[in-house]
Design a protein around this motif. Structure first.
Motif, PDB file in Angstrom:
ATOM      1  N   GLU A  57       1.007  -0.985   0.205  1.00  0.00           N
ATOM      2  CA  GLU A  57       0.404   0.289  -0.246  1.00  0.00           C
ATOM      3  C   GLU A  57       0.269   0.683  -0.050  1.00  0.00           C
ATOM      4  OE1 GLU A  57      -3.493   2.237   2.616  1.00  0.00           O
ATOM      5  OE2 GLU A  57      -2.220   0.569   3.750  1.00  0.00           O
ATOM      6  N   VAL A  58       1.525   1.816   0.759  1.00  0.00           N
ATOM      7  CA  VAL A  58       2.372   2.278   0.593  1.00  0.00           C
ATOM      8  C   VAL A  58       2.994   2.546  -0.468  1.00  0.00           C
ATOM      9  CG1 VAL A  58       5.300   3.145   2.291  1.00  0.00           C
ATOM     10  CG2 VAL A  58       3.361   1.971   3.363  1.00  0.00           C
ATOM     11  N   TYR A  59       3.577   1.422  -1.045  1.00  0.00           N
ATOM     12  CA  TYR A  59       4.906   1.953  -2.454  1.00  0.00           C
ATOM     13  C   TYR A  59       3.839   2.325  -3.229  1.00  0.00           C
ATOM     14  CZ  TYR A  59       7.352   0.508  -6.622  1.00  0.00           C
ATOM     15  OH  TYR A  59       7.370   0.237  -7.681  1.00  0.00           O
ATOM     16  N   GLU A  60       2.147   1.798  -3.394  1.00  0.00           N
ATOM     17  CA  GLU A  60       1.778   2.723  -4.506  1.00  0.00           C
ATOM     18  C   GLU A  60       0.811   3.469  -4.333  1.00  0.00           C
ATOM     19  OE1 GLU A  60       0.571   1.023  -6.992  1.00  0.00           O
ATOM     20  OE2 GLU A  60       1.485  -1.267  -6.656  1.00  0.00           O
ATOM     21  N   ARG A  61       1.191   4.189  -2.482  1.00  0.00           N
ATOM     22  CA  ARG A  61       0.797   6.035  -2.300  1.00  0.00           C
ATOM     23  C   ARG A  61       2.065   6.597  -2.953  1.00  0.00           C
ATOM     24  NH1 ARG A  61      -3.286   6.522   0.923  1.00  0.00           N
ATOM     25  NH2 ARG A  61      -2.793   8.384   1.312  1.00  0.00           N
ATOM     26  N   TRP A  62       2.779   5.648  -2.815  1.00  0.00           N
ATOM     27  CA  TRP A  62       4.444   6.539  -3.252  1.00  0.00           C
ATOM     28  C   TRP A  62       4.321   6.541  -5.052  1.00  0.00           C
ATOM     29  CZ3 TRP A  62       8.018   4.152  -6.508  1.00  0.00           C
ATOM     30  CH2 TRP A  62       9.148   4.662  -6.662  1.00  0.00           C
ATOM     31  N   ARG A  63       3.904   5.763  -5.798  1.00  0.00           N
ATOM     32  CA  ARG A  63       3.831   5.745  -6.850  1.00  0.00           C
ATOM     33  C   ARG A  63       2.794   7.086  -7.493  1.00  0.00           C
ATOM     34  NH1 ARG A  63       4.430  -0.139 -10.401  1.00  0.00           N
ATOM     35  NH2 ARG A  63       2.199   0.043  -9.563  1.00  0.00           N
ATOM     36  N   ALA A  64       1.639   6.912  -6.664  1.00  0.00           N
ATOM     37  CA  ALA A  64       0.815   7.945  -7.168  1.00  0.00           C
ATOM     38  C   ALA A  64       0.749   9.235  -6.777  1.00  0.00           C
ATOM     39  CB  ALA A  64      -0.623   7.089  -6.044  1.00  0.00           C
ATOM     40  N   GLY A  65       1.990   9.227  -6.466  1.00  0.00           N
ATOM     41  CA  GLY A  65       2.501  10.771  -5.713  1.00  0.00           C
ATOM     42  C   GLY A  65       1.156  10.923  -4.270  1.00  0.00           C
ATOM     43  N   GLN A  66       1.187  10.423  -3.775  1.00  0.00           N
ATOM     44  CA  GLN A  66       0.407  10.616  -3.038  1.00  0.00           C
ATOM     45  C   GLN A  66       1.400  10.609  -0.836  1.00  0.00           C
ATOM     46  OE1 GLN A  66      -2.953   7.308  -2.813  1.00  0.00           O
ATOM     47  NE2 GLN A  66      -3.493   8.149  -4.638  1.00  0.00           N
ATOM     48  N   HIS A  67       0.510  11.508   0.118  1.00  0.00           N
ATOM     49  CA  HIS A  67       0.463  11.320   1.184  1.00  0.00           C
ATOM     50  C   HIS A  67       0.554  10.156   2.227  1.00  0.00           C
ATOM     51  CE1 HIS A  67       3.580  15.412   0.087  1.00  0.00           C
ATOM     52  NE2 HIS A  67       2.194  16.164  -0.513  1.00  0.00           N
ATOM     53  N   THR A  68       1.114  10.016   3.030  1.00  0.00           N
ATOM     54  CA  THR A  68       0.738   9.603   3.945  1.00  0.00           C
ATOM     55  C   THR A  68      -0.853  10.028   4.225  1.00  0.00           C
ATOM     56  OG1 THR A  68       1.685  10.432   5.381  1.00  0.00           O
ATOM     57  CG2 THR A  68       3.051   8.949   4.410  1.00  0.00           C
ATOM     58  N   LYS A  69      -0.942   9.598   5.559  1.00  0.00           N
ATOM     59  CA  LYS A  69      -2.205   9.723   6.091  1.00  0.00           C
ATOM     60  C   LYS A  69      -2.417  10.662   7.374  1.00  0.00           C
ATOM     61  CE  LYS A  69      -5.027   5.561   4.346  1.00  0.00           C
ATOM     62  NZ  LYS A  69      -5.880   4.456   4.685  1.00  0.00           N
ATOM     63  N   LEU A  70      -1.192  10.475   7.467  1.00  0.00           N
ATOM     64  CA  LEU A  70      -0.930  11.628   8.873  1.00  0.00           C
ATOM     65  C   LEU A  70       0.133  12.474   8.235  1.00  0.00           C
ATOM     66  CD1 LEU A  70       0.637   7.839  11.290  1.00  0.00           C
ATOM     67  CD2 LEU A  70      -2.074   9.582  11.313  1.00  0.00           C
ATOM     68  N   PHE A  71       0.386  13.146   9.217  1.00  0.00           N
ATOM     69  CA  PHE A  71       1.400  14.234   8.810  1.00  0.00           C
ATOM     70  C   PHE A  71       2.515  13.940   8.569  1.00  0.00           C
ATOM     71  CE2 PHE A  71      -0.537  16.786  12.531  1.00  0.00           C
ATOM     72  CZ  PHE A  71      -1.439  17.784  11.131  1.00  0.00           C
ATOM     73  N   GLY A  72       2.993  13.590   9.098  1.00  0.00           N
ATOM     74  CA  GLY A  72       4.807  12.771   8.818  1.00  0.00           C
ATOM     75  C   GLY A  72       5.393  11.993   7.571  1.00  0.00           C
ATOM     76  N   THR A  73       6.223  12.696   7.280  1.00  0.00           N
ATOM     77  CA  THR A  73       6.769  11.479   5.958  1.00  0.00           C
ATOM     78  C   THR A  73       7.102  10.177   6.277  1.00  0.00           C
ATOM     79  OG1 THR A  73       7.203  13.750   5.058  1.00  0.00           O
ATOM     80  CG2 THR A  73       7.787  10.953   3.796  1.00  0.00           C
ATOM     81  N   SER A  74       6.600   9.517   5.734  1.00  0.00           N
ATOM     82  CA  SER A  74       6.700   7.144   5.564  1.00  0.00           C
ATOM     83  C   SER A  74       8.211   7.817   5.567  1.00  0.00           C
ATOM     84  CB  SER A  74       5.954   6.950   4.728  1.00  0.00           C
ATOM     85  OG  SER A  74       6.293   5.726   5.524  1.00  0.00           O
ATOM     86  N   TYR A  75       9.041   6.199   6.861  1.00  0.00           N
ATOM     87  CA  TYR A  75      10.289   6.172   5.972  1.00  0.00           C
ATOM     88  C   TYR A  75      10.583   5.323   5.004  1.00  0.00           C
ATOM     89  CZ  TYR A  75      11.207   8.137  10.676  1.00  0.00           C
ATOM     90  OH  TYR A  75      11.173   9.175  11.698  1.00  0.00           O
ATOM     91  N   LEU A  76       9.264   4.531   5.356  1.00  0.00           N
ATOM     92  CA  LEU A  76       9.070   3.185   3.621  1.00  0.00           C
ATOM     93  C   LEU A  76       9.007   4.640   2.131  1.00  0.00           C
ATOM     94  CD1 LEU A  76       9.523   0.828   3.189  1.00  0.00           C
ATOM     95  CD2 LEU A  76       7.333  -0.091   3.672  1.00  0.00           C
ATOM     96  N   MET A  77       8.881   4.770   2.544  1.00  0.00           N
ATOM     97  CA  MET A  77       7.730   5.680   1.230  1.00  0.00           C
ATOM     98  C   MET A  77       9.400   6.905   1.100  1.00  0.00           C
ATOM     99  SD  MET A  77       5.160   8.256   0.713  1.00  0.00           S
ATOM    100  CE  MET A  77       3.438   6.770   0.836  1.00  0.00           C
ATOM    101  N   GLN A  78      10.253   7.055   2.076  1.00  0.00           N
ATOM    102  CA  GLN A  78      11.649   7.795   0.981  1.00  0.00           C
ATOM    103  C   GLN A  78      12.326   6.588   0.895  1.00  0.00           C
ATOM    104  OE1 GLN A  78      13.562  11.172   3.862  1.00  0.00           O
ATOM    105  NE2 GLN A  78      10.696  10.972   4.974  1.00  0.00           N
ATOM    106  N   PHE A  79      12.552   5.144   1.822  1.00  0.00           N
ATOM    107  CA  PHE A  79      13.101   4.382   1.580  1.00  0.00           C
ATOM    108  C   PHE A  79      12.735   4.402  -0.479  1.00  0.00           C
ATOM    109  CE2 PHE A  79      13.997  -0.477  -0.134  1.00  0.00           C
ATOM    110  CZ  PHE A  79      14.784  -0.540   0.690  1.00  0.00           C
ATOM    111  N   TYR A  80      11.794   3.686  -0.600  1.00  0.00           N
ATOM    112  CA  TYR A  80      11.546   3.680  -2.254  1.00  0.00           C
ATOM    113  C   TYR A  80      11.768   5.016  -3.040  1.00  0.00           C
ATOM    114  CZ  TYR A  80       7.752  -0.198  -0.438  1.00  0.00           C
ATOM    115  OH  TYR A  80       7.647  -0.572   0.022  1.00  0.00           O
ATOM    116  N   GLU A  81      12.084   6.100  -2.343  1.00  0.00           N
ATOM    117  CA  GLU A  81      12.079   7.577  -2.756  1.00  0.00           C
ATOM    118  C   GLU A  81      13.787   6.992  -3.607  1.00  0.00           C
ATOM    119  OE1 GLU A  81      11.916  11.838  -3.391  1.00  0.00           O
ATOM    120  OE2 GLU A  81      10.341  10.730  -1.669  1.00  0.00           O
ATOM    121  N   LEU A  82      14.568   6.965  -2.782  1.00  0.00           N
ATOM    122  CA  LEU A  82      15.900   7.049  -2.729  1.00  0.00           C
ATOM    123  C   LEU A  82      16.160   5.450  -3.666  1.00  0.00           C
ATOM    124  CD1 LEU A  82      18.673   7.772  -2.036  1.00  0.00           C
ATOM    125  CD2 LEU A  82      19.086   6.266  -0.506  1.00  0.00           C
ATOM    126  N   CYS A  83      15.255   4.949  -3.757  1.00  0.00           N
ATOM    127  CA  CYS A  83      15.741   3.382  -5.012  1.00  0.00           C
ATOM    128  C   CYS A  83      15.512   3.307  -5.692  1.00  0.00           C
ATOM    129  CB  CYS A  83      14.723   2.433  -4.598  1.00  0.00           C
ATOM    130  SG  CYS A  83      15.331   1.569  -2.932  1.00  0.00           S
TER     131      CYS A  83
END
Length: 409
Positions: free
Chosen positions: A19-45
């Motif tokens: 789910e985090v990967y699909e949200r990252w790929r769609a350019g969506q933010h998390t449901k909370l304020f902060g940035t997801s560490y896993l989402m940032q990992f996907y971005e770096l990859c």
């Protein structure tokens, strides 16, 4: 000599990585304020054109799927208790071996099961750079440390000393504990700063000290070790001393949510305490705008790594009240009031001070502003810190800004 794509493995906590990967790929933010560490990992990859293996510990069923260049495996944690639980976790760490041997990662970022990292000793034999990322304290500074935990920490210390060169930590307190465990001059730790989008807090109204009732916001897991029943005691004390002058809004989910609701009714505190359930960032922005102060009453038997709720209070221009159990108090204390751990009266007195003393309240609000910039700085973010770890390890080439290094086939 030839080149191949960088391979990064990531041992995560109980998160739906797909789910985090699909949200990252769609350019969506998390449901909370902060940035997801896993989402940032996907971005770096993605930036490194790296292949990734993400292993999660979400309760439920085991699964394996491939999305793009990312393999996602879910390995549910054991459901046993006592000694069997510890043995099951250690066995589960060894059970990662087949996947890791097949994938042969250049670097393995390990977050979950931090008291059992030593069981990953075998990954060093694969030529893998191990990069721990600690998001909780290694031991509770204000609680007792059981004998079996001391043994696990000793084993982790040996692992850090002989198998790890560098690590990441969510706060200075956690970084200091890692260094104490490693007892090595060559061991380096860099602190991660949780990062936020400034726009998320633009809609938060300025604090209005005059408005009543004086609203206290709790946002977190509804669990006993997060201080939720202490919060009820605090609300009861203030209700008796100053009826109608305080209101507590509780945002979050947890195993004790129904027990909390029942206790509220039994004590006749329905007008003083509202249980609102899970709140996304838009709901939280509205609630922060109507609140006066944020309370973080985490108890000493919880391994708090930072308490991002304190950070979010600062970004919203709100004072917070917590204890030294939350490492955020050490770095953000100018914007908050600290009380002794587990001290219900201390919390009540601190809230009364903020409600009655306009000068004190206003000074805490004013102190929020100079503390905010660090949480908007991308150079402090998880992705930037991890990139620096990979550069220092030689996994990526600094001159090529993340190009794959040459490896022997």
């Amino acid at each position: 000599m030839n080149t191949r794509k960088i391979r990064l493995a990531y041992l995560s906590g109980p998160v739906d990585a797909a789910e985090v990967y699909e949200r990252w790929r769609a350019g969506q933010h998390t449901k909370l304020f902060g940035t997801s560490y896993l989402m940032q990992f996907y971005e770096l990859c993605s930036e490194l054109e790296a292949e990734a293996l993400v292993i999660t510990t979400l309760p439920g069923k085991s699964s394996r799927q491939t999305i793009g260049r990312v393999i996602i495996e879910n390995r549910p944690p054991p459901t046993t208790g006592g000694l069997r639980y510890h043995l099951a976790i250690i066995v589960s760490m060894f059970a990662l071996a087949p996947s890791l041997i097949r994938f042969r990662p250049d670097a393995f970022i390990i977050t979950a099961h931090q008291n059992y990292w030593f069981a990953l000793l075998y990954t060093k034999m694969l030529g893998t750079e191990i990069i721990p990322s600690a998001h909780c304290v290694m031991w509770r500074p204000y609680g007792s440390t059981p004998r079996h935990v001391r043994l696990l920490l000793w084993l982790d210390g040996l692992f850090l000393r002989f198998c790890v060169r560098r690590a990441m930590a969510i706060s200075g307190v956690v970084a200091s504990q890692l260094k104490r465990l490693a007892k090595s001059e060559r061991f380096d730790v860099e602190v991660i700063t949780p990062t936020y989008s400034p726009g998320h807090f633009d809609a938060v109204a300025a604090a209005d000290h005059v408005q009543r009732p004086f609203v206290v916001l709790f946002n977190g897991r509804v669990e006993a070790n997060k201080g939720i029943f202490d919060l009820l005691e605090i609300a009861g004390r203030l209700h008796n001393e100053r009826p109608g002058e305080f209101r507590f809004d509780v945002c979050g989910e947890g195993s004790q949510e129904q027990a909390l609701i029942t206790a509220i009714h039994e004590r006749g505190l329905e007008a003083s305490v509202r249980v609102l359930g899970f709140c996304d960032k838009d709901q939280l922005a509205r609630l922060l705008g109507s609140s006066h102060v944020v309370i973080v009453p985490t108890r000493s038997d919880f391994e708090e790594g930072l308490a991002k709720t304190c950070v979010e209070a600062v970004l919203a221009g709100r004072p917070f009240v917590t204890s030294p159990v939350c490492p955020a108090l050490l770095s953000l204390g100018d914007a908050g009031l600290g009380v002794p751990p587990n001290d219900v009266k201390g919390y009540s007195d601190a809230l009364l001070k903020l409600a009655e003393d306009y000068a004190l309240y206003n000074s805490k609000v004013s102190n929020c502003s100079p503390l905010q910039a660090q949480f908007y700085d991308p150079n402090r973010a998880y992705k930037a810190v991890l990139r620096r770890q990979l550069l220092a390890s030689g996994i990526i080439d600094g001159q090529a800004q993340g190009a794959p290094v040459s490896v022997v086939s």
